[in-house]
Write an enzyme that holds these catalytic residues in place. Sequence first.
Site, PDB file in Angstrom:
ATOM      1  N   LYS A  80     -16.624  42.596  17.418  1.00 19.89           N
ATOM      2  CA  LYS A  80     -17.705  41.807  18.008  1.00 19.89           C
ATOM      3  C   LYS A  80     -17.860  42.149  19.489  1.00 19.89           C
ATOM      4  CE  LYS A  80     -19.215  36.946  18.372  1.00 19.89           C
ATOM      5  NZ  LYS A  80     -18.841  35.536  18.079  1.00 19.89           N
ATOM      6  N   SER A 155     -22.249  32.754  15.774  1.00 18.61           N
ATOM      7  CA  SER A 155     -22.785  33.809  16.629  1.00 18.61           C
ATOM      8  C   SER A 155     -22.384  35.216  16.193  1.00 18.61           C
ATOM      9  CB  SER A 155     -22.308  33.588  18.068  1.00 18.61           C
ATOM     10  OG  SER A 155     -20.882  33.673  18.136  1.00 18.61           O
ATOM     11  N   SER A 179     -18.203  30.225  14.402  1.00 18.93           N
ATOM     12  CA  SER A 179     -18.918  31.507  14.456  1.00 18.93           C
ATOM     13  C   SER A 179     -18.274  32.641  13.671  1.00 18.93           C
ATOM     14  CB  SER A 179     -19.109  31.942  15.912  1.00 18.93           C
ATOM     15  OG  SER A 179     -19.963  31.045  16.578  1.00 18.93           O
TER      16      SER A 179
END
Length: 501
Positions: A80, A155, A179
């Site tokens: 990420k 997210s 998330s």
Amino acid sequence: MTEMIRRSAAAQAAALAAGEASSEELTGAHLDRITAVDGDLNAFLHVNSDEALTVARDVDSRRAAGEKLHPLAGVPIAVKDIVVTEGQPTTAGSKMLEGWIPPYDATLVTKLRTAGLPMLGKTNMDEFAMGSSTESSAYGPTRNPWDRDRIPGGSGGGSAAAVGAYEAPLAIGTDTGGSIRQPGAVTGTVGVKPTYGSISRYGLIAMASSLDQAGPVTRTVEDSAMLHELIAGHDRHDSTSLTDPVGAFTQAARAKDVKGLRVGVIEELEGEGFAPEVRARFTESLAQLERAGAEIVRVSCPNFTYALGAYYLIMPSEASSNLAKFDGMRFGLRVVPEDHPTAENVMKATRGAGFGDEVKRRILLGTYALSAGYYDAYYGSAQKVRTLVQRDFTSAFAQVDVLASPTAPTVAFRLGEQVDDPTAMYMNDIATIPANLAGVPGISLPSGLAEDGLPAGIQFLARARADERLYRVGGALEALLEDSWGGPLLAQAPELTGGAN
């Protein structure tokens, strides 16, 4: 290699160890997959082909020389874009950090490099991890592999979509209010939020420091366990890092035994607001566990009702403080106005241009909650509710071994459907937020198909430092459900070849 990239990370690792394939071949196949489908999905913000192949070749050479390697050595991974990576761009999904190349690695990245996992690249995300749909990324939304008109969660939708679309067998996500777990639920993947402090936060761009936690994003519970064991452990660079030894997560995932396990169903997280088919898949999953010898117990956590409100005061407050450093003075974007380029005006212009609407919304909310005259009424009160949520967990875990709920109230909604309704967007995390407020671990795994043939997820929570329990129940339920489905749920996803569903 088309068949090989659809295997679990554990199976890919076994194939590498047995000489059925080389890491260079495996990594190249995943890079080819990214080239074929990511123009449609936008799961990656940066693809790191040259370095990934160089690492893969090095692993192959070391394996050929007889060197003892980590079990996951040579298996590619995606990271990420909120995790800093030396020599690779790290943007946190924001124009504020566009083009920034960090001078150091996050601790978990150091562990990945040391173990020999080729990093395929950095995945898309909501800007500074603020969102539940990956639509607030400054670089465009990620699309769900099951239906390209729908969101992949947030997210960390980029990591979940990459794993679900066979672009990567493993990925790293971060979980501040759900998330990792919520994207897992809506993409049919497995996501784990470890106990707070069990994986170092050093090198994670902070959004809310008392809530943020990195963790695995995978296609199987066993894969999550193996990755969790690799990246966990104490780090002297992180003052919140736990000194506990790393648990035997892989062993727990492989046990597949829930006889005598007490599973608590959280009454406050299964009623109003949860779609009927999501609840139906949840109930069916519990029935599978009960037939396998688990005891299902109903428990009440009354203060969970207030967790969402408390979270959306605590998280913006911490975010407003953490993001104050993005001021156009030290690093990242700098916008210099033509008239009166004073320090104050540069800061205003930079933050106005660099932050998106959702980030600005949360900074304003957090700054207000921390301001003189309102601190006790808002932030202070929210922290008191946080304590009550923690007490609910303590009471519940005195009765049961793990807690269960649907991971998300609905399946993936359509792109743009909730962009103009922040409150509706925030409600997507209603079931996942309590774990972050209390610092306890959670896992989400597929529970079946719900509305429109889209995946739903089931969440299990355990007391702090009891992550092994999650892998025990998760591994067992996964095996039971896959037996009933005739294979992994992802096998039922629409095929992605090139740009066509």
